[in-house]
Design an enzyme around this catalytic site. Structure first.
Site, PDB file in Angstrom:
ATOM      1  CG  HIS A 242     -38.373  38.580 -31.222  1.00  0.00           C
ATOM      2  ND1 HIS A 242     -38.039  38.945 -29.875  1.00  0.00           N
ATOM      3  CD2 HIS A 242     -37.755  39.007 -32.017  1.00  0.00           C
ATOM      4  CE1 HIS A 242     -36.876  39.571 -30.017  1.00  0.00           C
ATOM      5  NE2 HIS A 242     -36.685  39.772 -31.359  1.00  0.00           N
ATOM      6  CG  ASP A 308     -36.792  38.638 -35.738  1.00  0.00           C
ATOM      7  OD1 ASP A 308     -36.297  39.674 -36.554  1.00  0.00           O
ATOM      8  OD2 ASP A 308     -36.638  38.077 -35.079  1.00  0.00           O
TER       9      ASP A 308
HETATM   10  C1  NCD Z   1     -32.096  39.043 -36.143  1.00  0.00           C
HETATM   11  C2  NCD Z   1     -31.351  39.416 -37.536  1.00  0.00           C
HETATM   12  O1  NCD Z   1     -30.597  38.508 -38.131  1.00  0.00           O
HETATM   13  O2  NCD Z   1     -31.009  40.604 -38.236  1.00  0.00           O
HETATM   14  N1  NCD Z   1     -31.808  37.802 -35.890  1.00  0.00           N
HETATM   15  C3  NCD Z   1     -32.629  36.928 -35.138  1.00  0.00           C
HETATM   16  O3  NCD Z   1     -32.186  35.737 -34.587  1.00  0.00           O
HETATM   17  N2  NCD Z   1     -33.900  37.376 -34.871  1.00  0.00           N
HETATM   18  C4  NCD Z   1     -31.879  39.910 -35.254  1.00  0.00           C
HETATM   19  C5  NCD Z   1     -33.008  40.097 -34.282  1.00  0.00           C
HETATM   20  O4  NCD Z   1     -34.045  40.450 -34.189  1.00  0.00           O
HETATM   21  O5  NCD Z   1     -32.355  39.403 -33.060  1.00  0.00           O
HETATM   22 ZN    ZN Z   2     -35.421  41.268 -35.346  1.00  0.00          ZN
END
Ligand code: NCD
Ligand code: ZN
Length: 459
Positions: A242, A308
């Site tokens: 990301h 993600d």
């Molecule tokens: C992800 C999660 O909730 O598992 N959350 C996020 O904000 N992206 C964890 C992560 O990838 O940082």
């Molecule tokens: Zn993640």
């Protein structure tokens, strides 16, 4: 720069038999162009022949629908195992992925309990085999307290969290990152990095909306974390999760790492929303940063997209901003949202196919993501004229919400996994046929960069 050698991918695929069991005919994306296309598939679900005049086998006419490879999402959190009442599972998440045109996902280790031991990887594989409806690739956590060599015997890759986020797997800021990367590089498996440096966070006031969340975990924290990767072993399979800015994408490239961008960082910004449903790590950025990231992606300088997918329950997300967890769902909407940008003429189809299908498969050295002889017949039938608005109530994720509510999207009408239909007219018709896929170790490559792609417009 060159991709991983193609020959290798063919070597690993089951040997195609000369005569197909079934031939799919219609139009499709093949070798950078849309043309009339026939795809022969054997009884094992492997493509035996692509082109015209493919002989033998039962014929399936897809009419005006366009055959595209299905996608591989390099970044999901299916929360399996998870605490009781978890808003996702391998059963629900893989169904959601299938409906969004994704035939394989990388599942991240921040589950409850976290994937930090070989026994827990083995437990995850058993869960995948019992419930998955598309293929799942389990990753383990890379931490100073994990046994990297033992994990590498069962896991398919590693996730390194350089900052705290959902799941408590973030390593201390004093960790010798170079040493961790050297240990992981020796396994020959990919390492995906959540790159934020907590030393650059601004926790002074408690952020109450996304703009302040952005200021509290600013872009400079991402750049600073990427700098920690600078002395990684040459040629290791290093991948940055990301990226949120053009600068981060450029730096990842300069370091010799591949990278992914998410649909939320590509399409949403702090100017659009403000509440905790848009709270995510790393944060959404200002509109100007988003726009520059989109242009960088559109120009081929971010080689991959990934969702993600981080499903949190409605009740947790309804909490006041400081207490609400970070993360948003996205596995089902990733490909349909980007297909819609192709339809609108904002993105070349070839760029999307490279970023969502071909490059993730090359990165993991898996025989998929392309409609080519020897690859698995994992593909979609899409009609760019059939669009629909994204509605949380229509999605299969158990979390019950989406940050993309009301946006137009092009959902695949059909999805074939190993040549067998798992989505028909937008409805899920598959079963528990997903596999736990093992990524094979690869010796360091001279160049980990993935290539750009020639432009092709959607019809
Ligand atoms: C992800 C999660 O909730 O598992 N959350 C996020 O904000 N992206 C964890 C992560 O990838 O940082
Ligand atoms: Zn993640």
């Amino acid at each position: 720069m060159p991709a991983r050698p193609r020959g290798r991918i063919r070597e690993r695929a089951p040997r195609p038999s000369s005569s197909p069991e079934v031939v799919f005919e219609g139009r499709g994306y093949w070798r950078g162009k849309i043309s009339a296309l026939e795809i022969g598939v054997d009884e094992e679900g492997i493509i035996t022949q692509v082109g015209r005049n493919v002989r033998g086998g039962r014929r399936v006419d897809l009419g005006e629908r366009l055959m595209l490879p299905s996608a591989l999402d390099l970044h999901v959190h299916f929360r399996d195992p998870g605490p009781p009442g978890s808003p996702e599972s391998f059963a629900s998440g893989t169904k959601s992925a299938a409906l969004g045109g994704i035939s394989a996902v990388v599942d991240m280790p921040n589950t409850v309990p976290p994937t930090t031991t070989p026994e827990r990887v083995i437990d995850k594989i058993a869960r995948i085999q019992a419930h998955a409806q598309i293929d799942v690739i389990p990753f383990a956590a890379l931490r100073p307290d994990t046994n990297v060599a033992r994990l590498a015997r069962v896991a398919s890759g590693f996730k390194l969290y350089l900052a705290p986020t959902t799941g408590d797997l973030g390593v201390d800021t004093g960790t010798d990152v170079g040493e961790l990367l050297r240990e992981a590089a020796a396994t020959g498996l990919p390492v995906h990095v959540h790159a934020e440096d907590p030393r650059k966070f601004n926790p002074r006031d408690q952020p109450r909306e996304t703009d302040a969340w952005d200021r509290s975990r600013p872009e400079i924290a991402e750049i600073s974390a990427l700098e920690k990767l600078r002395d990684h072993p040459a040629g290791m399979r290093l991948h940055v999760a990301h990226v949120t800015s053009a600068g981060a994408a450029r730096l990842a490239r300069e370091l010799g790492a591949s990278s992914e961008a998410t649909p939320h960082h590509l399409l949403l910004s702090t100017s659009l929303f403000g509440n905790s449903f848009q709270k995510v790590n790393p944060p959404l950025r200002a509109e100007s940063t988003r726009k520059a990231l989109w242009e960088t992606f559109r120009d081929g300088l971010v080689p991959m997209v990934a969702s993600d997918h981080a499903p949190h329950s409605l009740s947790l997300k309804e909490a006041p901003f400081p207490e609400a967890p970070s993360g948003m769902p996205g596995v089902e909407t990733l490909f349909p949202l980007l297909l819609e940008t192709v339809r609108r003429g904002d993105l070349e189809l070839s760029r999307l196919i490279h970023a969502a299908c071909r490059n993730p498969a090359l990165h993991l050295d898996l025989p998929r993501g392309r409609l080519e002889k020897g690859c698995e017949a994992n593909f979609l039938a899409v009609d760019f004229r059939v669009r629909r608005k994204i509605r949380a109530k229509d999605l299969s994720t158990l979390c019950g919400w989406t940050p993309f509510e009301g946006r137009e999207a092009v959902f695949p009408l059909e999805h074939y996994l190993l040549g067998k239909r798992i989505v028909d007219d937008g409805e899920f018709v598959g079963g528990v046929r997903g596999r736990s896929l093992r990524v094979a170790p690869l010796l360091p490559k001279k160049s980990p960069h993935l290539p750009g792609s020639p432009p092709v417009r959607a019809p």
